[in-house]
Design a protein around this motif. Structure first.
Motif, mmCIF file in Angstrom:
data_model
loop_
_atom_site.group_PDB
_atom_site.id
_atom_site.type_symbol
_atom_site.label_atom_id
_atom_site.label_comp_id
_atom_site.label_asym_id
_atom_site.label_seq_id
_atom_site.Cartn_x
_atom_site.Cartn_y
_atom_site.Cartn_z
ATOM 1 N N LYS A 1 -7.286 14.994 16.111
ATOM 2 C CA LYS A 1 -6.738 13.612 16.323
ATOM 3 C C LYS A 1 -7.325 12.740 17.263
ATOM 4 C CE LYS A 1 -2.036 15.489 15.640
ATOM 5 N NZ LYS A 1 -0.867 16.109 16.656
ATOM 6 N N SER B 1 -2.266 0.571 20.985
ATOM 7 C CA SER B 1 -1.108 0.049 20.356
ATOM 8 C C SER B 1 -0.958 0.382 18.738
ATOM 9 C CB SER B 1 -1.436 -1.592 20.443
ATOM 10 O OG SER B 1 -2.640 -1.643 19.514
ATOM 11 N N GLU B 2 -1.917 1.352 18.120
ATOM 12 C CA GLU B 2 -2.027 1.707 16.892
ATOM 13 C C GLU B 2 -1.432 3.053 17.157
ATOM 14 O OE1 GLU B 2 -5.928 1.145 15.663
ATOM 15 O OE2 GLU B 2 -5.730 -0.918 15.458
ATOM 16 N N GLY B 3 -1.162 3.475 18.159
ATOM 17 C CA GLY B 3 -0.581 4.870 18.145
ATOM 18 C C GLY B 3 -1.517 6.161 18.503
ATOM 19 N N HIS B 4 -2.890 5.631 18.868
ATOM 20 C CA HIS B 4 -3.866 6.724 19.270
ATOM 21 C C HIS B 4 -3.705 7.178 20.352
ATOM 22 C CE1 HIS B 4 -4.652 5.717 14.931
ATOM 23 N NE2 HIS B 4 -5.256 4.735 15.399
ATOM 24 N N LYS B 5 -3.573 8.348 20.693
ATOM 25 C CA LYS B 5 -3.580 8.762 22.135
ATOM 26 C C LYS B 5 -4.572 9.761 22.736
ATOM 27 C CE LYS B 5 0.850 7.457 22.243
ATOM 28 N NZ LYS B 5 1.236 6.433 23.020
#
Length: 320
Positions: free
Chosen positions: A184, A253-257
């Protein structure tokens, strides 16, 4: 057997907190970066004295000096050792643009060295007038002697061993992530920015940065999503975008952690990697909710990178 030399060009960095202000003074005096028609020395004095207190605090957080000096010396000695294993005689010198050992010192050694050929090799894989161009211009101002022996290498953004060295460091950094999130990860290539007006004037730097990024990703079979951004903006002019801190916020903000930051325009760790990326932008990542934020270690003493430098020297010298 002939005797050859290599001059490695780099930025240099303060070797103590006391040298931060004079280092900045030398930087702001550079006409290839800051074009001030009148009073550049005065401009450099004012700006460097204003900026020094803030920059001193940054250096305090990374050990009180720039790591670029030790890493460049390590690269110099590793390259010299490898070249001298060929049976020919090689001397490798360092010419720093804004701090010691200054370009003038290397120029004097070359003047008195009676070398057959001298390979001029920047530790900037990507050509910009603000880096390689500035270093070569300074060399031409300081060197007094015959110039027919020089071989100039001004860029190597897709050299196979350089790309392999970057990928080796990326792979090492991926192993620092928890195993269950490694698929991911987003790869964030962060390059030192330049003013946009340079790009419009034909400076090839930003294109060559993209070439490096694409070569890295192609070699790793596009293993992860990847992005390019730019850091270290100075002054009010428009610079290359997106900015690295903005990219971190956007990805969060796009949900990538899970971000792996790759300092792509630097071949050794210094303040832009050790402070800006690893401390300052880590705060940005923490505030945005990034769970895993790792900055790739610089190429530093990477044997693969030294092989790239070795290959560039050997392949550019005429056969004996």
């Amino acid at each position: 057997m002939g005797k050859n030399a290599v001059v490695l060009f780099n930025l240099g960095g303060p070797d103590s907190l006391d040298s931060v202000e004079p280092f900045l003074y030398n930087l702001f005096q550079d006409p290839d970066i800051f074009k001030i028609p009148v009073g550049q020395k005065l401009f450099a004095k004012i700006i460097s004295s204003r900026r020094a207190p803030k920059v001193v605090e940054e250096y305090k957080l990374i050990g009180g000096k720039s790591p670029i000096n030790e890493w460049t010396e390590r690269q110099r000695s590793m390259l010299e050792e490898k070249l001298n294993q060929t049976g020919s005689r090689y001397d490798v010198y360092t010419a720093m643009r804004y701090w010691k050992p200054f370009t003038e010192e290397a120029a004097k050694k070359i003047e008195s060295g009676n070398y057959d050929k001298v390979v001029m090799l920047p530790l900037y894989p990507h050509y910009s007038i603000t880096t390689t161009g500035s270093s070569f211009n300074e060399w031409k101002r300081k060197y007094r002697g015959p110039e027919d022996k020089f071989i100039y290498i001004d860029h190597y953004p897709t050299h196979e061993k350089y790309i392999a060295a970057l990928n080796q460091r990326i792979d090492e950094t991926i192993e620092r992530f928890p195993e269950d999130v490694r698929d991911k990860i987003h790869l964030v290539f962060s390059a030192h920015g330049t003013p946009v007006y340079l790009v419009k004037k034909g400076d090839p730097y930003s294109l060559q940065i993209k070439e490096t990024m694409e070569a890295v990703m192609k070699a790793r079979n596009y293993s992860h999503p990847y992005h390019l951004c730019f850091q270290s903006k100075v002054g009010p002019q428009k610079w290359l975008e997106p900015a690295t801190d903005d990219m971190i916020k956007k990805l969060a903000s796009e949900g990538h952690k899970h971000l792996l930051v790759i300092p792509v325009s630097f071949v050794s760790d210094h303040i832009e990697t050790s402070f800006e990326l690893d401390i300052e932008y880590r705060h940005v990542a923490d505030e945005c909710g990034i769970e895993n934020y790792f900055v790739m270690t610089g190429l530093n003493d990477s044997p693969l990178f030294i092989e790239a430098l070795y290959d560039l020297v050997i392949k550019n010298l005429p056969p004996e």
